[in-house]
Design a protein around this motif. Structure first.
Motif, PDB file in Angstrom:
ATOM      1  N   SER A 197       3.195  -3.386  -8.549  1.00 35.63           N
ATOM      2  CA  SER A 197       2.403  -2.832  -9.652  1.00 35.63           C
ATOM      3  C   SER A 197       1.410  -1.787  -9.153  1.00 35.63           C
ATOM      4  CB  SER A 197       1.667  -3.968 -10.359  1.00 35.63           C
ATOM      5  OG  SER A 197       0.840  -3.457 -11.385  1.00 35.63           O
ATOM      6  N   ILE A 198       0.806  -2.045  -7.991  1.00 37.56           N
ATOM      7  CA  ILE A 198      -0.146  -1.079  -7.424  1.00 37.56           C
ATOM      8  C   ILE A 198       0.565   0.236  -7.087  1.00 37.56           C
ATOM      9  CG2 ILE A 198      -1.598  -0.582  -5.414  1.00 37.56           C
ATOM     10  CD1 ILE A 198      -2.294  -3.592  -5.354  1.00 37.56           C
ATOM     11  N   ILE A 199       1.705   0.121  -6.423  1.00 36.32           N
ATOM     12  CA  ILE A 199       2.463   1.334  -6.058  1.00 36.32           C
ATOM     13  C   ILE A 199       2.908   2.069  -7.307  1.00 36.32           C
ATOM     14  CG2 ILE A 199       4.507   2.189  -4.867  1.00 36.32           C
ATOM     15  CD1 ILE A 199       4.352  -0.317  -3.071  1.00 36.32           C
ATOM     16  N   HIS A 200       3.376   1.324  -8.299  1.00 35.00           N
ATOM     17  CA  HIS A 200       3.854   1.928  -9.536  1.00 35.00           C
ATOM     18  C   HIS A 200       2.744   2.716 -10.234  1.00 35.00           C
ATOM     19  CE1 HIS A 200       5.939   2.297 -13.408  1.00 35.00           C
ATOM     20  NE2 HIS A 200       7.050   1.981 -12.739  1.00 35.00           N
ATOM     21  N   GLY A 201       1.534   2.152 -10.256  1.00 31.78           N
ATOM     22  CA  GLY A 201       0.418   2.838 -10.898  1.00 31.78           C
ATOM     23  C   GLY A 201       0.067   4.145 -10.207  1.00 31.78           C
ATOM     24  N   ILE A 202       0.122   4.148  -8.867  1.00 34.49           N
ATOM     25  CA  ILE A 202      -0.181   5.373  -8.115  1.00 34.49           C
ATOM     26  C   ILE A 202       0.890   6.430  -8.347  1.00 34.49           C
ATOM     27  CG2 ILE A 202      -0.376   6.309  -5.773  1.00 34.49           C
ATOM     28  CD1 ILE A 202      -1.707   3.655  -4.986  1.00 34.49           C
ATOM     29  N   VAL A 203       2.139   6.010  -8.375  1.00 32.25           N
ATOM     30  CA  VAL A 203       3.243   6.956  -8.593  1.00 32.25           C
ATOM     31  C   VAL A 203       3.163   7.552  -9.996  1.00 32.25           C
ATOM     32  CG1 VAL A 203       5.743   7.118  -8.868  1.00 32.25           C
ATOM     33  CG2 VAL A 203       4.780   5.908  -6.896  1.00 32.25           C
ATOM     34  N   ALA A 253      -5.065   2.675   0.706  1.00 32.37           N
ATOM     35  CA  ALA A 253      -6.422   2.441   0.211  1.00 32.37           C
ATOM     36  C   ALA A 253      -6.434   1.397  -0.909  1.00 32.37           C
ATOM     37  CB  ALA A 253      -7.035   3.751  -0.285  1.00 32.37           C
ATOM     38  N   ALA A 254      -5.443   1.458  -1.804  1.00 30.28           N
ATOM     39  CA  ALA A 254      -5.365   0.499  -2.914  1.00 30.28           C
ATOM     40  C   ALA A 254      -5.043  -0.898  -2.410  1.00 30.28           C
ATOM     41  CB  ALA A 254      -4.314   0.961  -3.917  1.00 30.28           C
ATOM     42  N   PHE A 255      -4.179  -0.999  -1.414  1.00 28.28           N
ATOM     43  CA  PHE A 255      -3.872  -2.307  -0.832  1.00 28.28           C
ATOM     44  C   PHE A 255      -5.124  -2.938  -0.221  1.00 28.28           C
ATOM     45  CE2 PHE A 255       1.012  -2.078   0.058  1.00 28.28           C
ATOM     46  CZ  PHE A 255       1.233  -2.090  -1.306  1.00 28.28           C
ATOM     47  N   ASP A 256      -5.892  -2.131   0.492  1.00 24.97           N
ATOM     48  CA  ASP A 256      -7.116  -2.659   1.106  1.00 24.97           C
ATOM     49  C   ASP A 256      -8.088  -3.152   0.029  1.00 24.97           C
ATOM     50  OD1 ASP A 256      -6.116  -2.020   3.570  1.00 24.97           O
ATOM     51  OD2 ASP A 256      -7.254  -0.154   3.790  1.00 24.97           O
ATOM     52  N   GLU A 257      -8.173  -2.395  -1.069  1.00 22.42           N
ATOM     53  CA  GLU A 257      -9.111  -2.761  -2.141  1.00 22.42           C
ATOM     54  C   GLU A 257      -8.655  -4.006  -2.889  1.00 22.42           C
ATOM     55  OE1 GLU A 257     -10.938  -0.752  -6.231  1.00 22.42           O
ATOM     56  OE2 GLU A 257      -9.868   0.490  -4.759  1.00 22.42           O
ATOM     57  N   GLN A 258      -7.328  -4.177  -3.042  1.00 20.47           N
ATOM     58  CA  GLN A 258      -6.794  -5.290  -3.822  1.00 20.47           C
ATOM     59  C   GLN A 258      -6.417  -6.504  -2.964  1.00 20.47           C
ATOM     60  OE1 GLN A 258      -6.606  -5.359  -7.179  1.00 20.47           O
ATOM     61  NE2 GLN A 258      -7.567  -3.318  -7.235  1.00 20.47           N
ATOM     62  N   GLY A 259      -6.699  -6.436  -1.671  1.00 18.44           N
ATOM     63  CA  GLY A 259      -6.444  -7.590  -0.815  1.00 18.44           C
ATOM     64  C   GLY A 259      -4.999  -7.762  -0.400  1.00 18.44           C
ATOM     65  N   ILE A 260      -4.212  -6.684  -0.441  1.00 19.95           N
ATOM     66  CA  ILE A 260      -2.828  -6.728   0.026  1.00 19.95           C
ATOM     67  C   ILE A 260      -2.829  -6.272   1.480  1.00 19.95           C
ATOM     68  CG2 ILE A 260      -0.486  -5.852  -0.270  1.00 19.95           C
ATOM     69  CD1 ILE A 260      -1.361  -7.553  -2.589  1.00 19.95           C
ATOM     70  N   SER A 261      -2.307  -7.110   2.366  1.00 16.10           N
ATOM     71  CA  SER A 261      -2.353  -6.791   3.793  1.00 16.10           C
ATOM     72  C   SER A 261      -1.049  -6.154   4.249  1.00 16.10           C
ATOM     73  CB  SER A 261      -2.621  -8.059   4.618  1.00 16.10           C
ATOM     74  OG  SER A 261      -1.599  -9.022   4.368  1.00 16.10           O
ATOM     75  N   ILE A 262      -1.183  -5.250   5.214  1.00 15.43           N
ATOM     76  CA  ILE A 262      -0.017  -4.637   5.845  1.00 15.43           C
ATOM     77  C   ILE A 262       0.080  -5.224   7.245  1.00 15.43           C
ATOM     78  CG2 ILE A 262       1.003  -2.476   6.665  1.00 15.43           C
ATOM     79  CD1 ILE A 262      -0.457  -1.025   4.433  1.00 15.43           C
ATOM     80  N   PRO A 263       1.027  -6.137   7.476  1.00 17.62           N
ATOM     81  CA  PRO A 263       1.086  -6.847   8.753  1.00 17.62           C
ATOM     82  C   PRO A 263       1.630  -5.963   9.871  1.00 17.62           C
ATOM     83  CG  PRO A 263       2.961  -7.463   7.417  1.00 17.62           C
ATOM     84  CD  PRO A 263       2.116  -6.541   6.566  1.00 17.62           C
ATOM     85  N   TYR A 264       1.427  -6.403  11.061  1.00 18.63           N
ATOM     86  CA  TYR A 264       1.985  -5.737  12.241  1.00 18.63           C
ATOM     87  C   TYR A 264       2.729  -6.797  13.046  1.00 18.63           C
ATOM     88  CZ  TYR A 264      -2.364  -7.685  14.093  1.00 18.63           C
ATOM     89  OH  TYR A 264      -3.396  -8.520  14.419  1.00 18.63           O
TER      90      TYR A 264
END
Length: 274
Positions: A197-203, A253-264
């Motif tokens: 949903s976050i990605i969709h909103g940005i697109v 930036a949106a992931f960081d704000e919404q608490g979605i983590s990008i793992p490594y």
């Protein structure tokens, strides 16, 4: 004749020496003037062709190159005739040298033939971003022998026409639109639907992204350390890189704000008690 007497030698051969010198001087003048005229006419044809709306820049540059080389060849023949080589003798010499020249210049002749094929079939043109012979860049010039390109960091690359047309040609500017693919990896414990949903909103908020075809945003892979969500959006070719960079930055930036983590990638050590 007394060969130790310079006066007698000059008296006997002065006419021949003067004639040879005059012929050499005349040939040099013809050569210098002719080469300047060839360069000037080649540039004139190029500039004139570029002003015509019915002739694109690619053909204009190529026509200018052809005129320049054709006049240069004519100038060389004329200079030899002024030097004293008769036309019949010149034809005989050229005929005798044709085989040797053809064998020694196979690559150059192949480049000329390939350049003509490029002009006929038009796999790319000036200002196109292409990949030729394993190297990529923006096409700056197409002449009789080579295609000149510039890399994104402005390094000049010259690809022989025979190599350019013999291999696979990737023309990134061949169509007016391109698809921007960006993949985002999220943690297995994160909400996939929320991330989509976050990605969709940005697109959807980006006016440069086309609504038809509709953007594709779905889970595409389950990696060892992440769930991969890919965004596929269609844009104009000129907007490709800007859209790709902007989406990547805004989603992070949106992931960081919404608490979605990008793992490594990481290694977990499990110690078993004996």
């Amino acid at each position: 004749m007394d060969w130790t007497n310079p006066a007698e030698i000059w008296a006997a051969y002065s006419d021949s020496i003067i004639g040879f010198g005059l012929n050499a001087l005349g040939a040099l003048i013809v050569l210098i003037i002719g080469l300047r005229v060839a360069s000037w006419l080649g540039n004139l044809v190029k500039r004139t062709a570029l002003k015509q709306e019915s002739i694109d820049n690619t053909l204009g540059n190529f026509f200018g190159s052809m005129v320049r080389w054709a006049i240069t060849a004519a100038v060389l023949i004329a200079a030899l005739q002024v030097f004293g080589v008769q036309a019949t003798s010149l034809v005989a010499i050229l005929g005798a040298l044709t085989l040797a020249i053809g064998l020694s210049l196979q690559g150059a002749l192949g480049n000329i033939a390939s350049g003509i094929m490029i002009m006929i079939f038009r796999p790319y043109k000036l200002s196109d971003y292409v990949e030729l012979a394993g190297v990529a860049g923006t096409v700056k010039e197409i002449n009789l022998f080579q295609t000149v390109m510039a890399t994104p960091d402005n390094v000049q690359i010259m690809v022989p026409n025979s190599q350019a047309i013999a291999g696979v040609i990737k023309n990134y500017s061949g169509f007016p639109t391109r698809r921007v693919d960006v993949t985002f990896g999220i943690d297995y414990n994160d909400d996939m639907d929320k991330a989509i949903s976050i990605i969709h909103g940005i697109v959807e908020a980006d006016d440069r992204i086309m609504s038809d075809p509709a953007p594709f945003i779905k889970v595409v892979n389950l990696n060892d350390s992440s769930v991969d969500i890919q965004s596929r959006s269609w844009v104009k070719g000129a907007d490709y890189w800007d859209v790709k960079f902007d989406i990547t930055k805004k989603v992070k930036a949106a992931f960081d704000e919404q608490g979605i983590s990008i793992p490594y990638p990481h290694t977990m050590m499990i110690q078993k008690s004996s």
